[in-house]
Design an enzyme around this catalytic site. Structure first.
Site, short mmCIF file in Angstrom:
data_model
loop_
_atom_site.label_atom_id
_atom_site.label_comp_id
_atom_site.label_asym_id
_atom_site.label_seq_id
_atom_site.Cartn_x
_atom_site.Cartn_y
_atom_site.Cartn_z
N HIS A 64 0.83 -1.20 0.00
CA HIS A 64 0.00 0.00 0.00
C HIS A 64 0.88 1.26 0.00
O HIS A 64 2.05 1.20 -0.33
CB HIS A 64 -0.99 -0.03 1.16
CG HIS A 64 -1.73 -1.34 1.24
ND1 HIS A 64 -2.63 -1.75 0.27
CD2 HIS A 64 -1.68 -2.36 2.16
CE1 HIS A 64 -3.11 -2.95 0.58
NE2 HIS A 64 -2.54 -3.34 1.72
N GLU A 101 -2.26 0.36 8.08
CA GLU A 101 -1.38 -0.71 7.60
C GLU A 101 -0.22 -0.17 6.78
O GLU A 101 0.92 -0.66 6.91
CB GLU A 101 -2.18 -1.70 6.76
CG GLU A 101 -1.33 -2.87 6.27
CD GLU A 101 -2.02 -3.72 5.23
OE1 GLU A 101 -1.34 -4.57 4.62
OE2 GLU A 101 -3.24 -3.53 5.00
N HIS A 156 2.86 -7.06 4.61
CA HIS A 156 1.50 -6.59 4.85
C HIS A 156 1.07 -6.94 6.27
O HIS A 156 1.75 -7.69 6.97
CB HIS A 156 0.52 -7.26 3.88
CG HIS A 156 0.61 -6.76 2.47
ND1 HIS A 156 -0.26 -5.84 1.95
CD2 HIS A 156 1.47 -7.08 1.47
CE1 HIS A 156 0.05 -5.60 0.69
NE2 HIS A 156 1.10 -6.35 0.37
N GLU A 232 1.70 -11.76 5.62
CA GLU A 232 0.68 -11.06 6.42
C GLU A 232 1.10 -11.23 7.88
O GLU A 232 0.88 -12.27 8.50
CB GLU A 232 -0.70 -11.66 6.17
CG GLU A 232 -1.21 -11.50 4.74
CD GLU A 232 -1.73 -10.10 4.45
OE1 GLU A 232 -1.71 -9.24 5.36
OE2 GLU A 232 -2.17 -9.86 3.31
#
Length: 269
Positions: A64, A101, A156, A232
């Site tokens: 992101h 995040e 992430h 993750e």
């Protein structure tokens, strides 16, 4: 000389001890050392020992970006993601207290970068800061491809159900015409990373099998030609995980575990 850059390599330099002779005159012969004297070369510093990851190139992809939320039209545009197209990027998750995040991904990626560099690796980040937009998922993959990376990792934090916690590693599934060349090395990478990261975080209890998940719908994996996984790190919507993710000391432990997993893969015989 180590180069940590998104752009070009490092500039060259004269070998250690070399002296340019701009006038073109001949050097006078050096006297032979007598008893008790030491030749100049004997005083030179010993060569530096080679670091464990010297020669390895690692792409670290912080998921992101900080400007995505204000650029809906840009991040929603459709880009190549394998057999089908997908949105360029997304905004990402956040904790219940609003810790985003994208900020977590950036902070942890820098910690991983520094540790890999200290071990001698050349590290390429897919974005230069946490203020921009994107890059798109296909561009993130292309950065690793262009670098001819030995390994790439996308960092992430998940936005799963609040009742679930833990980490999982996403490896590419088989997508005909795309992922076949990287399936096996990416699987090994995922297992090495999982086996190290479990020292600081349990496997996700709400999805994946023993901390591993194989997917065919992620453009960042489908468009990669180098071994690559997504990590993750935890579930931002779970209170226990969120407490860890917002703790700088825990992020140091996480960075150490990620570095250990990548090193384990890179140093395989």
């Amino acid at each position: 000389m180590l180069c940590l850059s998104l752009a070009t390599g490092c500039a060259g330099s004269l070998p250690e001890g070399a002296r340019p002779n701009p006038e073109g005159t001949a050097d006078l012969p050096l006297p032979t050392p007598g008893a008790g004297e030491t030749a100049a070369g004997d005083n030179a510093a010993p060569p530096r020992p080679q670091l464990p990851l010297s020669g390895a190139t690692v792409v670290v992809d912080p998921g992101h970006n900080g400007g995505n939320a204000e650029a809906a039209s840009e991040i929603n545009k459709q880009v190549p993601a394998g057999p089908e197209k997908k949105a360029c990027d997304t905004v990402g998750a956040s904790t219940g207290d609003g810790y985003p995040e994208h900020e977590f991904n950036w902070d942890l990626s820098l910690r991983v970068r520094d540790r890999l560099a200290a071990e001698g690796a050349t590290v390429v980040l897919t974005r230069p800061d946490n203020k921009g937009v994107g890059p798109c998922v296909n561009e993130r993959a292309q950065i690793g491809n262009d670098a001819e990376a030995d390994v790439a990792i996308s960092i992430h934090a998940d936005g799963g159900p609040a009742s679930g916690r833990g980490f999982h590693v996403i490896a590419p599934g088989e997508v005909a015409g795309y992922t076949e060349p990287i399936l096996e090395p990416s699987r090994i990478l995922a297992e090495d990373l999982r086996d190290e990261f479990v020292e600081v975080q349990p496997h996700a209890d709400y999805l994946a099998d023993e901390g591993l998940d194989f997917r065919t719908d992620l453009g960042g994996l489908n468009m990669s030609t180098v071994p690559k996984v997504f990590l993750e790190v935890g579930n931002m919507r779970n209170s226990t995980d969120a407490a860890n993710l917002t703790d700088p000391d825990w992020r140091d432990e996480a960075a150490e575990a990620i570095t250990a997993g990548l090193s384990r893969y890179l140093l395989r015989d």
